[in-house]
Design a protein around this motif. Structure first.
Motif, mmCIF file in Angstrom:
data_model
loop_
_atom_site.group_PDB
_atom_site.id
_atom_site.type_symbol
_atom_site.label_atom_id
_atom_site.label_comp_id
_atom_site.label_asym_id
_atom_site.label_seq_id
_atom_site.Cartn_x
_atom_site.Cartn_y
_atom_site.Cartn_z
ATOM 1 N N ASP A 59 0.833 -1.198 0.000
ATOM 2 C CA ASP A 59 0.000 0.000 0.000
ATOM 3 C C ASP A 59 0.867 1.247 0.000
ATOM 4 O O ASP A 59 1.762 1.379 0.822
ATOM 5 C CB ASP A 59 -0.906 0.017 1.234
ATOM 6 N N TRP A 88 2.986 -1.294 4.086
ATOM 7 C CA TRP A 88 3.251 -0.013 3.446
ATOM 8 C C TRP A 88 4.464 -0.163 2.540
ATOM 9 O O TRP A 88 5.407 -0.896 2.863
ATOM 10 C CB TRP A 88 3.530 1.077 4.474
ATOM 11 N N ARG A 120 -2.358 5.207 8.800
ATOM 12 C CA ARG A 120 -1.245 6.146 8.800
ATOM 13 C C ARG A 120 -0.563 6.121 10.157
ATOM 14 O O ARG A 120 -1.206 6.152 11.194
ATOM 15 C CB ARG A 120 -1.760 7.557 8.518
#
Length: 130
Positions: A59, A88, A120
């Motif tokens: 991602d 990530w 996040r």
């Protein structure tokens, strides 16, 4: 349907996808065959080991804008019997050994497990919840 799209994604892989593919290809990880940018029904997944029913998704920042799409996609793949691991891009680029460790654990674990898209600011190691 997605064949042309999958081919285009293989050509335009991100730096993180290229780095991970270099470590997954040719049965380097636990002797398992991975495919990159591969069709699984109506979706194209970043990496899949079909024999172990494991999908690995990377991602980037665009996934923050897909907070409804990614979980629905993950649920669909899990309903088909796949385990889904998400990382990530930055995790792959800065700590690929930890990513490979989690993927190796995922290859050894039976059955699907839920894993939402990383939020996040989460840490580098994304272990699926049981």
């Amino acid at each position: 349907m997605n064949r042309g799209r999958a081919r285009g994604l293989r050509i335009g892989m991100t730096d993180a996808e290229q780095a991970l593919w270099y470590r997954l290809r040719n049965r380097q990880l636990d002797g398992c065959k991975f495919r990159r940018q591969h069709e699984v029904d109506r979706y194209v997944v970043d990496f899949v080991c079909a024999e172990r029913m494991l999908v690995v998704e990377l991602d980037g920042g665009q996934h923050l804008e897909q907070q409804d799409y990614d979980p629905a996609r993950t649920r669909y793949l899990q309903a088909k019997g796949y385990r889904v691991l998400r990382f990530w891009n930055n995790d792959v680029l800065t700590n690929i050994e930890s990513v490979l460790e989690v993927v190796t654990e995922g290859l050894a674990s039976p059955g699907p497990s839920p894993q939402p898209s990383p939020q996040r600011g989460e840490g580098s190691k994304h272990v699926p919840s049981e």
